[in-house]
Write an enzyme that holds these catalytic residues in place. Sequence first.
Site, mmCIF file in Angstrom:
data_model
loop_
_atom_site.group_PDB
_atom_site.id
_atom_site.type_symbol
_atom_site.label_atom_id
_atom_site.label_comp_id
_atom_site.label_asym_id
_atom_site.label_seq_id
_atom_site.Cartn_x
_atom_site.Cartn_y
_atom_site.Cartn_z
ATOM 1 N N ASN A 156 0.826 -1.209 0.000
ATOM 2 C CA ASN A 156 0.000 0.000 0.000
ATOM 3 C C ASN A 156 0.862 1.261 0.000
ATOM 4 O O ASN A 156 0.602 2.218 -0.739
ATOM 5 C CB ASN A 156 -0.899 0.026 1.238
ATOM 6 C CG ASN A 156 -2.079 -0.918 1.142
ATOM 7 O OD1 ASN A 156 -2.379 -1.461 0.088
ATOM 8 N ND2 ASN A 156 -2.749 -1.126 2.262
ATOM 9 N N ARG B 81 -10.885 -3.949 -14.550
ATOM 10 C CA ARG B 81 -9.750 -4.799 -14.195
ATOM 11 C C ARG B 81 -10.213 -6.243 -14.280
ATOM 12 O O ARG B 81 -11.306 -6.584 -13.841
ATOM 13 C CB ARG B 81 -9.261 -4.536 -12.760
ATOM 14 C CG ARG B 81 -8.799 -3.125 -12.482
ATOM 15 C CD ARG B 81 -8.242 -3.040 -11.065
ATOM 16 N NE ARG B 81 -8.113 -1.662 -10.619
ATOM 17 C CZ ARG B 81 -7.050 -0.902 -10.847
ATOM 18 N NH1 ARG B 81 -6.030 -1.388 -11.524
ATOM 19 N NH2 ARG B 81 -6.998 0.335 -10.386
ATOM 20 N N ARG C 8 -5.347 2.014 -13.454
ATOM 21 C CA ARG C 8 -3.986 2.197 -12.963
ATOM 22 C C ARG C 8 -3.326 0.878 -12.564
ATOM 23 O O ARG C 8 -3.893 0.065 -11.844
ATOM 24 C CB ARG C 8 -3.988 3.149 -11.760
ATOM 25 C CG ARG C 8 -2.614 3.430 -11.187
ATOM 26 C CD ARG C 8 -2.703 4.460 -10.093
ATOM 27 N NE ARG C 8 -2.845 5.807 -10.634
ATOM 28 C CZ ARG C 8 -3.526 6.761 -10.030
ATOM 29 N NH1 ARG C 8 -4.174 6.523 -8.919
ATOM 30 N NH2 ARG C 8 -3.588 7.964 -10.567
ATOM 31 N N HIS D 203 -15.526 3.334 -15.045
ATOM 32 C CA HIS D 203 -15.346 2.569 -13.809
ATOM 33 C C HIS D 203 -16.592 1.772 -13.447
ATOM 34 O O HIS D 203 -16.561 0.935 -12.548
ATOM 35 C CB HIS D 203 -14.987 3.540 -12.675
ATOM 36 C CG HIS D 203 -14.526 2.891 -11.423
ATOM 37 N ND1 HIS D 203 -15.261 2.908 -10.256
ATOM 38 C CD2 HIS D 203 -13.399 2.190 -11.137
ATOM 39 C CE1 HIS D 203 -14.613 2.261 -9.308
ATOM 40 N NE2 HIS D 203 -13.481 1.819 -9.805
ATOM 41 N N TYR E 186 -12.144 -9.684 -2.263
ATOM 42 C CA TYR E 186 -12.836 -8.399 -2.229
ATOM 43 C C TYR E 186 -14.299 -8.631 -1.903
ATOM 44 O O TYR E 186 -14.956 -9.453 -2.530
ATOM 45 C CB TYR E 186 -12.754 -7.687 -3.587
ATOM 46 C CG TYR E 186 -11.456 -6.989 -3.892
ATOM 47 C CD1 TYR E 186 -10.243 -7.478 -3.415
ATOM 48 C CD2 TYR E 186 -11.434 -5.845 -4.675
ATOM 49 C CE1 TYR E 186 -9.049 -6.841 -3.710
ATOM 50 C CE2 TYR E 186 -10.245 -5.203 -4.976
ATOM 51 C CZ TYR E 186 -9.054 -5.706 -4.485
ATOM 52 O OH TYR E 186 -7.878 -5.071 -4.787
ATOM 53 N N ARG F 233 -13.818 2.323 4.258
ATOM 54 C CA ARG F 233 -12.638 1.488 4.431
ATOM 55 C C ARG F 233 -11.362 2.328 4.538
ATOM 56 O O ARG F 233 -10.512 2.077 5.370
ATOM 57 C CB ARG F 233 -12.484 0.520 3.263
ATOM 58 C CG ARG F 233 -11.305 -0.451 3.461
ATOM 59 C CD ARG F 233 -11.056 -1.358 2.276
ATOM 60 N NE ARG F 233 -10.178 -0.743 1.290
ATOM 61 C CZ ARG F 233 -10.523 -0.470 0.050
ATOM 62 N NH1 ARG F 233 -11.738 -0.728 -0.376
ATOM 63 N NH2 ARG F 233 -9.671 0.087 -0.802
ATOM 64 N N HIS G 258 -15.197 -3.618 -0.110
ATOM 65 C CA HIS G 258 -15.104 -2.903 -1.381
ATOM 66 C C HIS G 258 -16.451 -2.413 -1.904
ATOM 67 O O HIS G 258 -16.503 -1.571 -2.791
ATOM 68 C CB HIS G 258 -14.445 -3.827 -2.416
ATOM 69 C CG HIS G 258 -14.048 -3.160 -3.690
ATOM 70 N ND1 HIS G 258 -14.736 -3.342 -4.875
ATOM 71 C CD2 HIS G 258 -13.029 -2.314 -3.978
ATOM 72 C CE1 HIS G 258 -14.148 -2.643 -5.827
ATOM 73 N NE2 HIS G 258 -13.120 -2.004 -5.318
#
Length: 722
Positions: A73, A404, A434, A464, A497, A593, A621
């Site tokens: 992270n 993704r 990204r 997204h 997730y 989160r 998530h």
Amino acid sequence: MMIEHGALDTGLDDGEDDDFDLEEVYDSELPEGRYLDRELSWLAFNQRVLELAEDPSLPVLERANFLAIFASNLDEFFMVRVAGLRRRILTGLAVPTNVGRAPQDVLADISAEAHRLQLRHADAWMRLVGPALAEAGIDFLSWDDLTGDERDDLYRYFQDKVFPVLTPLAVDPAHPFPYISGLSLNLAIRIRNARTGRQDFARLKVPPMLPRFVRIDDESDRIRFLPLEDLIANNLADLFPGMEVLDHHAFRLTRNEDVEIEEDETENLIQALEAELLRRRFGPPIRLEVTDDMDDLTLDLLIDELDITEQQVYRLPGPLDLGGLFGLGRIDRPELRYPLHVPVTAMAFQPAEQNGRADLFAAIRKSDVLVHHPYEPFATSVQAFLEQAAKDPHVLAIKQTLYRTSGDSPIVQALIDAAEAGKQVLALVEVKARFDEAANITWARKLEKVGVHVVYGLVGLKTHAKLALVIREEEGQLRSYAHIGTGNYNPKTSRIYEDFGLFTIDEQVGRDLIRLFNELSGYAIEKKFKRLLVAPRYLRKGLLRLIDKERRNALAGKPARIRIKVNSMVDEQIIDALYRASQAGVQVQVWVRGICSLKPGVTGMSENITVRSILGRYLEHSRIFSFGGAGDPQVYIGSADMMHRNLDRRIEALVRVTSPTQIKALEDLFTLAMSEGTSSWHLQADGDWVRHSVNENGKRLVDLQDKTMTNVQRRRRARAVR
């Protein structure tokens, strides 16, 4: 295909005034200093991850994994957030932050906090997790701990597996200082020529393709490791024959790896992105990590050659690059991990007993289906839905967004199968996701080769939203089957997730998605959406309107409540609307989160706002937005966080959940998360997060994720009894 940002014009056709202006309904100013700094809030999130690693009640291999997550992270934080801030300062484009601090001051704040956290991270490894692993029979040794026979065995391993891939690079008048790649672990070596007596510097990269920690084989029942750089450092004589090795120290460099793409409608986005990915490897240095025993001569050389400041140097005890602890996942010691959770297929999608297969289309026709990953498997819901659609002769078209996905994605394969079967397939691939850009480029080209219509989104916007639409012919008519989710179409991350997904044949949703996909792939300008809230044009306005309805309900003496679950709560306009709702008496609960710039519990501003954070074995998530509606609850799930980029610079979609049973399930989950009996972190007005994991009697509080899995298992058993 690209279309202009300006062409997007989304709205909600609900009969309300599209000219709604939130500012016009307020007659009071909010106080200055009402936000928490977003960068420091992110570091506070990573501290919560570190606190899990420090928790002795957790299984020790999970604690080691949290150390690795913290390190990973922080790497990304420096590569993106810190790098971006430095770039804006250097180019003169930096503006005061959300709390009014000058960018240089914020950089100093980040540096001070990051230094503190990295030292705490190193201490957690050396003083807490490392010794706990040793107690469990897993040792991390140094060269000095080894016997002569063990050193001989490891020397043979060094000669066979390591030495051939090492490349020492000297620095002298004939050899300039070498390029140091981002996130590489290196040895800085000082050597002396035995013949001339001249001292030189050399850099040796620790091969990233080899195991970070080398397993030491023996006949005991213990598992033992040696850091790879320790093995290399103690065999440097083989790399510098005829030279005297004077000193060696490990160091690690982080570079700017944020992608900046300048788009215009005439350039090829794929080619531009590929060029940027190549340039990314050579981004400027952002952080230098060194072992705390590095001598000043070597450190000064690195600082000078890398052109960095003292503020960017992190002296750390113990081994660098603890992200390598992810490799401990291969250790077969289940007793040192979380107890196994076995996901259960959603009841609606469980196979019929007579043939062992589920007809997902038949199940969705009966009623909307809400699935909760990873408690309910991605493979038997989303993946099975798309695979069935690819094979079904009645399916005419499949349209899907891909932000993704995994490298061996069955989702992509289903789209390929569908195209090869002659179906109309549209894939909106977000090549700018990204750190997944290269993989997405590869998949985009593979899809194009088999005839899939691949669209790369809108100029200036990332796509997204998590959307899939299947058009099926049934009894001479076309029917739309839709999936709207909160998470990526990625089978691998779906196992860790936490996300929701809604399957529906609702005609309004079907029409909404047909119009939205047309807008994304063509030049349509669409305003009429019934069950969707779509960004960038209308999602912000829709949420502000819903928040203000609760404020007005409270002022009118009606029941009023707002519940929001997101990854990040940063957007100032949303936060201010929540403050004003709180001032009117609305009970506001925020479950976040990561970053939260909202200050809860401030008298006269936010005393009715509560903020909680939950971290655990799964990454929380999903996004949930629930509004009391004076007895007519309005509940949405979708892809958007409360950040400027999600509301203003991305294609996002929320879908309204209408089933009373599903609304209750979402509300029950929220109630459990916010309960004083559930383990969580509580945000204070000053930005501190206080962990509540035990009660006043020392008994551990309920683990939300364990409890959720228990509830899913209980429902399965109840169904089996019926």
